[in-house]
Every structure is written in C-alpha cells, then in structure tokens.
Design a protein around this motif. Structure first.
Motif, PDB file in Angstrom:
ATOM      1  N   ASP A 234      -1.778  -3.144 -11.032  1.00 38.89           N
ATOM      2  CA  ASP A 234      -2.033  -2.201  -9.726  1.00 38.89           C
ATOM      3  C   ASP A 234      -2.511  -0.956 -10.360  1.00 38.89           C
ATOM      4  O   ASP A 234      -3.186  -0.127  -9.618  1.00 38.89           O
ATOM      5  CB  ASP A 234      -0.883  -2.147  -8.912  1.00 38.89           C
ATOM      6  CG  ASP A 234      -0.678  -3.516  -8.192  1.00 38.89           C
ATOM      7  OD1 ASP A 234      -1.481  -4.048  -7.716  1.00 38.89           O
ATOM      8  OD2 ASP A 234       0.762  -3.966  -8.182  1.00 38.89           O
ATOM      9  N   GLY A 235      -1.998  -0.815 -11.567  1.00 42.19           N
ATOM     10  CA  GLY A 235      -2.606   0.538 -12.093  1.00 42.19           C
ATOM     11  C   GLY A 235      -1.818   0.913 -13.510  1.00 42.19           C
ATOM     12  O   GLY A 235      -1.344  -0.035 -14.113  1.00 42.19           O
TER      13      GLY A 235
ATOM     14  N   MET B 192       0.870   7.542 -11.083  1.00 41.89           N
ATOM     15  CA  MET B 192       0.093   6.329 -11.410  1.00 41.89           C
ATOM     16  C   MET B 192      -1.560   6.311 -11.289  1.00 41.89           C
ATOM     17  O   MET B 192      -1.813   6.942 -10.184  1.00 41.89           O
ATOM     18  CB  MET B 192       0.572   4.902 -10.574  1.00 41.89           C
ATOM     19  CG  MET B 192      -0.111   3.712 -10.929  1.00 41.89           C
ATOM     20  SD  MET B 192       0.487   2.339  -9.795  1.00 41.89           S
ATOM     21  CE  MET B 192      -0.579   2.611  -8.374  1.00 41.89           C
TER      22      MET B 192
ATOM     23  N   GLU C 256       1.367   6.422  -6.940  1.00 44.28           N
ATOM     24  CA  GLU C 256       0.509   7.203  -7.367  1.00 44.28           C
ATOM     25  C   GLU C 256       0.933   9.101  -7.214  1.00 44.28           C
ATOM     26  O   GLU C 256       0.783   9.584  -8.136  1.00 44.28           O
ATOM     27  CB  GLU C 256      -0.783   7.204  -6.421  1.00 44.28           C
ATOM     28  CG  GLU C 256      -1.642   5.963  -6.919  1.00 44.28           C
ATOM     29  CD  GLU C 256      -2.843   5.980  -5.924  1.00 44.28           C
ATOM     30  OE1 GLU C 256      -3.800   6.505  -6.144  1.00 44.28           O
ATOM     31  OE2 GLU C 256      -2.465   5.172  -4.716  1.00 44.28           O
TER      32      GLU C 256
ATOM     33  N   ALA D  40       0.907  -1.254   0.037  1.00 42.28           N
ATOM     34  CA  ALA D  40       0.019  -0.248  -0.043  1.00 42.28           C
ATOM     35  C   ALA D  40       0.935   1.152   0.024  1.00 42.28           C
ATOM     36  O   ALA D  40       0.525   2.284  -0.831  1.00 42.28           O
ATOM     37  CB  ALA D  40      -0.937  -0.089   1.365  1.00 42.28           C
TER      38      ALA D  40
ATOM     39  N   GLU E  67      -9.050  -0.642 -10.862  1.00 46.15           N
ATOM     40  CA  GLU E  67     -10.007  -0.834  -9.867  1.00 46.15           C
ATOM     41  C   GLU E  67      -9.717  -2.071  -9.067  1.00 46.15           C
ATOM     42  O   GLU E  67      -8.871  -2.831  -9.433  1.00 46.15           O
ATOM     43  CB  GLU E  67     -11.294  -0.954 -10.819  1.00 46.15           C
ATOM     44  CG  GLU E  67     -11.130  -2.293 -11.596  1.00 46.15           C
ATOM     45  CD  GLU E  67     -10.583  -1.623 -13.009  1.00 46.15           C
ATOM     46  OE1 GLU E  67     -10.377  -2.628 -13.745  1.00 46.15           O
ATOM     47  OE2 GLU E  67     -10.206  -0.499 -13.170  1.00 46.15           O
TER      48      GLU E  67
ATOM     49  N   LYS F 239      -4.403   4.463 -10.464  1.00 43.02           N
ATOM     50  CA  LYS F 239      -4.996   3.128  -9.584  1.00 43.02           C
ATOM     51  C   LYS F 239      -5.910   2.369 -10.197  1.00 43.02           C
ATOM     52  O   LYS F 239      -7.083   2.868 -10.730  1.00 43.02           O
ATOM     53  CB  LYS F 239      -5.318   3.347  -8.051  1.00 43.02           C
ATOM     54  CG  LYS F 239      -5.360   2.091  -7.541  1.00 43.02           C
ATOM     55  CD  LYS F 239      -4.689   2.365  -5.932  1.00 43.02           C
ATOM     56  CE  LYS F 239      -5.000   1.102  -4.882  1.00 43.02           C
ATOM     57  NZ  LYS F 239      -4.519  -0.292  -5.720  1.00 43.02           N
TER      58      LYS F 239
ATOM     59  N   GLU G 143       2.119   1.625  -3.619  1.00 44.76           N
ATOM     60  CA  GLU G 143       1.204   2.147  -4.542  1.00 44.76           C
ATOM     61  C   GLU G 143       1.042   3.511  -4.271  1.00 44.76           C
ATOM     62  O   GLU G 143       0.804   4.314  -5.215  1.00 44.76           O
ATOM     63  CB  GLU G 143      -0.119   1.252  -4.249  1.00 44.76           C
ATOM     64  CG  GLU G 143      -0.093  -0.112  -4.719  1.00 44.76           C
ATOM     65  CD  GLU G 143      -1.162  -0.910  -4.636  1.00 44.76           C
ATOM     66  OE1 GLU G 143      -2.455  -0.387  -4.576  1.00 44.76           O
ATOM     67  OE2 GLU G 143      -1.111  -2.236  -4.914  1.00 44.76           O
ATOM     68  N   ALA G 144       0.855   3.988  -3.000  1.00 43.65           N
ATOM     69  CA  ALA G 144       0.725   5.395  -2.590  1.00 43.65           C
ATOM     70  C   ALA G 144       1.846   6.253  -3.283  1.00 43.65           C
ATOM     71  O   ALA G 144       1.544   7.342  -3.845  1.00 43.65           O
ATOM     72  CB  ALA G 144       0.488   5.805  -1.453  1.00 43.65           C
TER      73      ALA G 144
ATOM     74  N   GLN H  86       2.783  -3.388 -12.380  1.00 42.62           N
ATOM     75  CA  GLN H  86       2.361  -4.101 -11.066  1.00 42.62           C
ATOM     76  C   GLN H  86       3.643  -3.514  -9.965  1.00 42.62           C
ATOM     77  O   GLN H  86       4.642  -3.377 -10.265  1.00 42.62           O
ATOM     78  CB  GLN H  86       2.776  -5.641 -11.156  1.00 42.62           C
ATOM     79  CG  GLN H  86       2.540  -6.209  -9.867  1.00 42.62           C
ATOM     80  CD  GLN H  86       2.464  -7.805 -10.235  1.00 42.62           C
ATOM     81  OE1 GLN H  86       2.994  -8.422  -9.343  1.00 42.62           O
ATOM     82  NE2 GLN H  86       1.628  -8.456 -11.339  1.00 42.62           N
TER      83      GLN H  86
END
Length: 122
Positions: free
Chosen positions: A38-39, A27, A22, A15, A31, A29, A18-19, A47
C-alpha cells in the motif's frame, strides 16, 4: 459511524487506515494497482489494513487476513483498529516475518492484533 453499522465495507475502513498512515506515519502511497503493497514508511514497504468490528472485542479475537497472492510482498504490516466509539488504535508497523501468522481457509493467513501488539512492543 463506520463501526456503528457493523462490519463496514472493507474498502472504506482500508481507505481510512491508509489516510491515517499517510497523515500520522508519513506513508508515501503506492501507485494504484501495486499488488500487496500500500505504500512505504521510511523506505520500508508496508501493507495497511483497517479493522472496524461491530462491537468492542478483546484483541485476541481480532485479526486481519493477508491473501496468499499478497503474502510476502510487503515487509511490514500496519493495522488501524477503528473502535465502535470511532476512536483509532494503531498497531505497528511491524515486520510481517516476525509475526506468528496462522494459516486459514482459502490460502489466507490471519494475523491477530494481540500478536501485532506484542511484537511492536518488544
């Protein structure tokens, strides 16, 4: 804090990665529930993996795994290394098909961070 307590819950490191992707790479994201992706970064599927080792190790000892079921779904791989001092070291995004993945048990493929760094730098 993540790395201080050992190999922390993968979902938390993921997480954070991913943040980071972004916020710093723009990125978009995917769904929830989209398998293996992942985006998107600049229209390319990616990924994202977070790695939070217990101790600082050489890059040749650190890897991320992609399961057989997710293999080949994303075009690119982005890894965020969360060091024990809580600093971040990003790797990629790089095209997965340019990485020398190493097959491992249970159908997983390992991608070593030093290989990702080499491909990203070339």
């Amino acid at each position: 804090m993540l790395a201080k307590h050992g190999n922390y819950d993968i979902s938390i490191a993921g997480a954070v990665a991913e943040a980071y992707a972004e916020e710093t790479l723009g990125m978009v994201k995917a769904e929830a529930g989209l398998k293996g992706i992942d985006g998107w970064i600049n229209g390319r599927s990616v990924q994202v993996k977070g790695k939070a080792p217990r101790i600082d190790r050489h890059l040749s000892q650190l890897y991320v795994s992609i399961g057989k079921a997710s293999d080949g779904l994303a075009q690119h791989l982005f890894v965020l290394l969360i060091r024990p001092d809580m600093s971040f070291q990003p790797f990629g995004p790089v095209r997965i098909d340019r990485l020398p993945g190493r097959p491992h048990s249970h159908g997983h493929t390992r991608y070593y961070l030093h290989d990702i760094e080499k491909v990203a730098g070339s």
